[in-house]
Design a protein around this motif. Structure first.
Motif, mmCIF file in Angstrom:
data_model
loop_
_atom_site.group_PDB
_atom_site.id
_atom_site.type_symbol
_atom_site.label_atom_id
_atom_site.label_comp_id
_atom_site.label_asym_id
_atom_site.label_seq_id
_atom_site.Cartn_x
_atom_site.Cartn_y
_atom_site.Cartn_z
ATOM 1 N N TRP A 159 0.827 -1.209 0.000
ATOM 2 C CA TRP A 159 0.000 0.000 0.000
ATOM 3 C C TRP A 159 0.859 1.255 0.000
ATOM 4 O O TRP A 159 1.838 1.368 0.736
ATOM 5 C CB TRP A 159 -0.908 -0.021 1.224
ATOM 6 N N ARG A 160 0.470 2.206 -0.836
ATOM 7 C CA ARG A 160 1.078 3.529 -0.840
ATOM 8 C C ARG A 160 -0.036 4.557 -0.733
ATOM 9 O O ARG A 160 -0.976 4.566 -1.542
ATOM 10 C CB ARG A 160 1.852 3.781 -2.135
ATOM 11 N N ALA A 161 0.052 5.412 0.259
ATOM 12 C CA ALA A 161 -0.970 6.446 0.451
ATOM 13 C C ALA A 161 -0.865 7.497 -0.644
ATOM 14 O O ALA A 161 0.241 7.863 -1.072
ATOM 15 C CB ALA A 161 -0.796 7.101 1.815
ATOM 16 N N THR A 162 -1.997 7.974 -1.095
ATOM 17 C CA THR A 162 -1.995 9.038 -2.107
ATOM 18 C C THR A 162 -1.740 10.400 -1.491
ATOM 19 O O THR A 162 -1.344 11.336 -2.195
ATOM 20 C CB THR A 162 -3.338 9.056 -2.861
ATOM 21 N N GLU A 163 -1.969 10.541 -0.197
ATOM 22 C CA GLU A 163 -1.719 11.783 0.542
ATOM 23 C C GLU A 163 -0.957 11.450 1.816
ATOM 24 O O GLU A 163 -1.162 10.377 2.406
ATOM 25 C CB GLU A 163 -3.040 12.464 0.927
ATOM 26 N N PRO A 164 -0.066 12.340 2.296
ATOM 27 C CA PRO A 164 0.560 12.115 3.602
ATOM 28 C C PRO A 164 -0.518 11.938 4.670
ATOM 29 O O PRO A 164 -1.488 12.693 4.721
ATOM 30 C CB PRO A 164 1.386 13.384 3.827
ATOM 31 N N GLN A 165 -0.336 10.948 5.498
ATOM 32 C CA GLN A 165 -1.351 10.576 6.479
ATOM 33 C C GLN A 165 -1.069 11.196 7.842
ATOM 34 O O GLN A 165 0.068 11.148 8.327
ATOM 35 C CB GLN A 165 -1.401 9.048 6.623
ATOM 36 N N HIS A 187 8.408 1.403 6.186
ATOM 37 C CA HIS A 187 7.552 1.651 5.017
ATOM 38 C C HIS A 187 6.305 2.432 5.417
ATOM 39 O O HIS A 187 5.884 3.367 4.719
ATOM 40 C CB HIS A 187 7.163 0.317 4.377
ATOM 41 N N SER A 198 7.093 6.118 6.601
ATOM 42 C CA SER A 198 7.459 7.007 5.494
ATOM 43 C C SER A 198 6.229 7.665 4.872
ATOM 44 O O SER A 198 6.360 8.655 4.152
ATOM 45 C CB SER A 198 8.224 6.224 4.421
ATOM 46 N N GLN A 199 5.047 7.144 5.149
ATOM 47 C CA GLN A 199 3.816 7.686 4.578
ATOM 48 C C GLN A 199 3.083 8.621 5.538
ATOM 49 O O GLN A 199 1.997 9.115 5.232
ATOM 50 C CB GLN A 199 2.921 6.537 4.139
ATOM 51 N N ASP A 232 2.547 12.127 7.569
ATOM 52 C CA ASP A 232 2.831 13.553 7.539
ATOM 53 C C ASP A 232 3.688 13.896 8.750
ATOM 54 O O ASP A 232 3.718 13.153 9.751
ATOM 55 C CB ASP A 232 1.501 14.313 7.587
#
Length: 259
Positions: free
Chosen positions: A88-94, A115, A118-119, A121
């Motif tokens: 999974w890669r977030a489309t926006e910083p979480q 991993h 890194s996603q 905010d």
């Protein structure tokens, strides 16, 4: 592998939701625009996030379409996706990444946690709760029975990776630029009898063992397991039994200077 059963999972919903509530209560982030529930199951944990941050865009991820169908029905305002947590890669910083009783099913935590962080905010939180009960009788006995005839040839070796030590999780997350709050709690769930423990674990820990068996073999395995539980869990003064259930909690907040 047979899909997860949302109705069976929700038989003990209050017991499963309590750790999720206690994890949520320790998240210090207040300005939440994007939050993701990893391994959301039937949506009971996602609903907690939706109530905590009613204006946020909240996602729920799970590998089970049956669980996701239940979650979409239960919490229609959230977005639910069938995805592998590891990819999974977030489309926006979480601002919040929340994983209640899901990451214990995955290995390579040394890679997985960096991993996930890194996603985040800056100032965002990774909140994790994982059962830490592989050495409890409830889990030790299912492995011991599976290792005996006639089950050994049918089931083979079923292994769930042990959690890392608390110290290792602390090092991983501080090296990833986070401040870390870490604790361990043992819940004592009040169960009517040994059969109630079987019913609880049929939805989770017993699944790999049962999935290796033919449908007509499963009742015999479960009855042998129930009898072993009956010997291990002695009724208390009121006739009920206590299921000790240790859980590890981690809340890692990404420092503002970390990118």
């Amino acid at each position: 592998m047979q899909d997860w059963d949302p109705q069976l999972y929700r038989q003990f919903e209050s017991e499963r939701t309590r750790p999720a509530q206690e994890l949520l209560a320790r998240i210090p982030v207040t300005d939440v625009r994007f939050a993701t529930d990893l391994g959301c199951g039937p949506g009971n944990s996602t609903e907690l996030l939706a109530r905590a941050w009613p204006d946020a865009q909240i996602y729920g991820l799970d590998s089970s379409e049956a669980m996701l169908a239940q979650a979409r029905e239960s919490v229609p305002r959230c977005t639910f996706l069938q995805e592998d947590i590891r990819r999974w890669r977030a489309t926006e910083p979480q601002q919040v990444i929340y994983a209640n009783a899901s990451l214990q099913w995955l290995d390579e935590h040394d890679r997985l946690l960096p991993h996930l962080t890194s996603q985040l905010d800056s100032g965002g939180a990774l909140a994790i709760q994982m059962p830490d009960n592989l050495q409890e009788p409830s889990h030790r006995l299912m492995r011991e029975i599976a290792a005996c005839d006639p089950w050994r040839q049918r089931i083979g070796e079923v292994e769930r990776k042990k959690l890392l030590t608390g110290e290792r999780y602390y090092d991983l997350l501080t090296q990833a630029g986070c401040e870390v709050d870490l604790w361990r709690t043992t819940y004592y769930h009040i169960m009517a009898d040994a059969q109630a423990i079987v019913d609880w674990l049929k939805a989770t820990g017993l699944r790999p063992f049962l999935n290796a068996l033919e449908p007509d073999e499963r009742p015999r395995f479960l009855e042998q397991y129930r009898q072993a539980l009956q010997q291990a869990y002695i009724p208390r003064a009121d006739g009920r039994i206590l299921l000790a259930f240790p859980r590890l909690f981690i809340v890692a907040v990404k420092k503002a200077s970390s990118r």
